[in-house]
Design an enzyme around this catalytic site. Sequence first.
Site, PDB file in Angstrom:
ATOM      1  N   HIS A 130      -7.164  -4.427  -1.078  1.00  0.00           N
ATOM      2  CA  HIS A 130      -6.492  -5.677  -1.425  1.00  0.00           C
ATOM      3  C   HIS A 130      -7.199  -6.347  -2.600  1.00  0.00           C
ATOM      4  CE1 HIS A 130      -6.272  -4.984   2.964  1.00  0.00           C
ATOM      5  NE2 HIS A 130      -4.990  -5.214   2.774  1.00  0.00           N
TER       6      HIS A 130
ATOM      7  N   HIS B   4       0.830  -1.212   0.000  1.00  0.00           N
ATOM      8  CA  HIS B   4       0.000   0.000   0.000  1.00  0.00           C
ATOM      9  C   HIS B   4       0.863   1.259   0.000  1.00  0.00           C
ATOM     10  CE1 HIS B   4      -3.240  -2.723   0.880  1.00  0.00           C
ATOM     11  NE2 HIS B   4      -2.724  -3.061   2.054  1.00  0.00           N
TER      12      HIS B   4
END
Lengths: 340, 340
Positions: B226, B65
């Site tokens: 995700h 991320h």
Amino acid sequence: MSVTEQQTVKKFLNNPEDTVPESLAGLGAAHPDLVKIDLENQVVLRKDAPVQGKVSIISGGGSGHEPLHGGFVGVGMLDAACAGTVFTSPVPDQMLAATKAVDGGAGVIHVVKNYTGDVMNFKLAAEEAADEDIQVESVITNDDVAVEDSLYTAGRRGTGATVLLEKIAGAKAEAGGSLAEVAAVARKVNDQARSFGVALTSCATPGSGPTFDIGADEMEFGVGIHGEPGRRREKIRSASEIVAEMADVILTDLEPASGSNVLAFVNGLGGTPLIELYVIYNELTKQLEERGLTATRSLVGNYITSLEMAGVSITILTLDDELTELWDAPVHTPALRWKA
Amino acid sequence: MSVTEQQTVKKFLNNPEDTVPESLAGLGAAHPDLVKIDLENQVVLRKDAPVQGKVSIISGGGSGHEPLHGGFVGVGMLDAACAGTVFTSPVPDQMLAATKAVDGGAGVIHVVKNYTGDVMNFKLAAEEAADEDIQVESVITNDDVAVEDSLYTAGRRGTGATVLLEKIAGAKAEAGGSLAEVAAVARKVNDQARSFGVALTSCATPGSGPTFDIGADEMEFGVGIHGEPGRRREKIRSASEIVAEMADVILTDLEPASGSNVLAFVNGLGGTPLIELYVIYNELTKQLEERGLTATRSLVGNYITSLEMAGVSITILTLDDELTELWDAPVHTPALRWKA
């Protein structure tokens, strides 16, 4: 209108032909403290332009390389940026409008990446500005050592060094440098910098398909920022092997003295995750050390891109005290900012 | 070893399992003035940690991320960040090591995105820290209004508000706020923020193939960071239509008073060009204005990503004077920095 009928690579767009003006409007809306937008001319201007008595610096080129150049307009970097259509040079009228809008009486630097259209159009704009008694100095970047001559280019292409030059020359202008002094330090940055890029995927301009085809296990070694061909197409290798050859090509041409301090710039071409850019940076600094070079300054991120292309370019700039000090000087733009 | 045998999406990697530590080492090498790296624990630490007498703030989560969270360690934001394997929670030992390393005697805030593994592991680490007489306050983010419950999550997912919270709570801690005061302002940010994401493509973790399949003309409306499923899969629409529905979903849940000032955060999920993010921002500010809301602060760029996923998330934070002042306070981290 169905967006999907118009494009083969999915994008967040309205009408593809409105992409550049809409994006410029968004930049202006997000950063009203830093920039103002001349939508008619597609020019991003420093909020307080013209700054009287300061040398001004403008640049420009085809869109699709964001944040270059509009994201670098602000305090300590560019006074204006002209945005062409995606991957297409702006026209001389845009450049002349920008030059006139930022001239504060001390002259204007044109920072021109070495692509045929950009060079020709900036030359015409500089001549027209001279007719209106504005002093212009043009500085051309041609740091990409991948290929000599290319699609769109006679000689070497201008790539990553442009970002470093705009920052460093911007600091010199902010510090009160004369037109000749700012041009001189800008040319020094270009002389002391070399770049090389690798692509894993193509990109696609709004409304069209991919710029080139590439196999699922291939990379383009020496790619240009518009997807221009590089030195060869080959199978992808490990990060350490790729970096080793990129560093070798760059340093063979740059020939920095052993013991030199350098600025190491690992630039994402748009679609490569930051986690990979730092893997590349880690490899690069190790390999520079093995060659007796120290990366005393760094820049890692997406600064001169090719839309959503997965890829990376490396730029090495040999530093001296002057360049280091100007690099460290405060900058406040949408895409690059720090305090001293 | 052939890299290509191990992956179906091309990446700049050495051994895939070394990606996180190599990337952390690169972050440390690029920003030695801001951070130091505990490679054994995969923790990024503020260079001068522990800062005596200051409330410290740590966060962490699966990697992939970036720049979240390691890129937000520095002055005015996080004191430490724990990096798990890609898309996998860090373990309690990492969180405990980070907590102990940053505690300056005034207590430690754990900023936890609402994913089952993160919540469980941070809870264990907080209990162990308490056993060692370190005061810990946990603050959970759950701002994603796309879905209630999800893959990996009970309740709403924590996404973009985490970035804003880390900045604002970091400023409060830097200004000398007590543990209770910093926790209170952090919870206020989460309470006053809502997010929603859309994906055009999947991403792939190092060494594996795409996380999900998606058609050449489709988007996932309400995607998680995700690649978790959202509300529906549908044909891609124009930017203005997509933004209209995203804003509608967010504002229906947030219910800001007409006339409110907001922070509008347009976040790229990794593979979407900046030119498109500003098209989205342009649409968003227009549509906020139509609803009587003014975006007085903005953030546009890739801040909480899903590797190379093409996509965008929008986060809206209702501002008041306190939050605005803390947002504007100086910050100096690898990924976010400005002066006051």
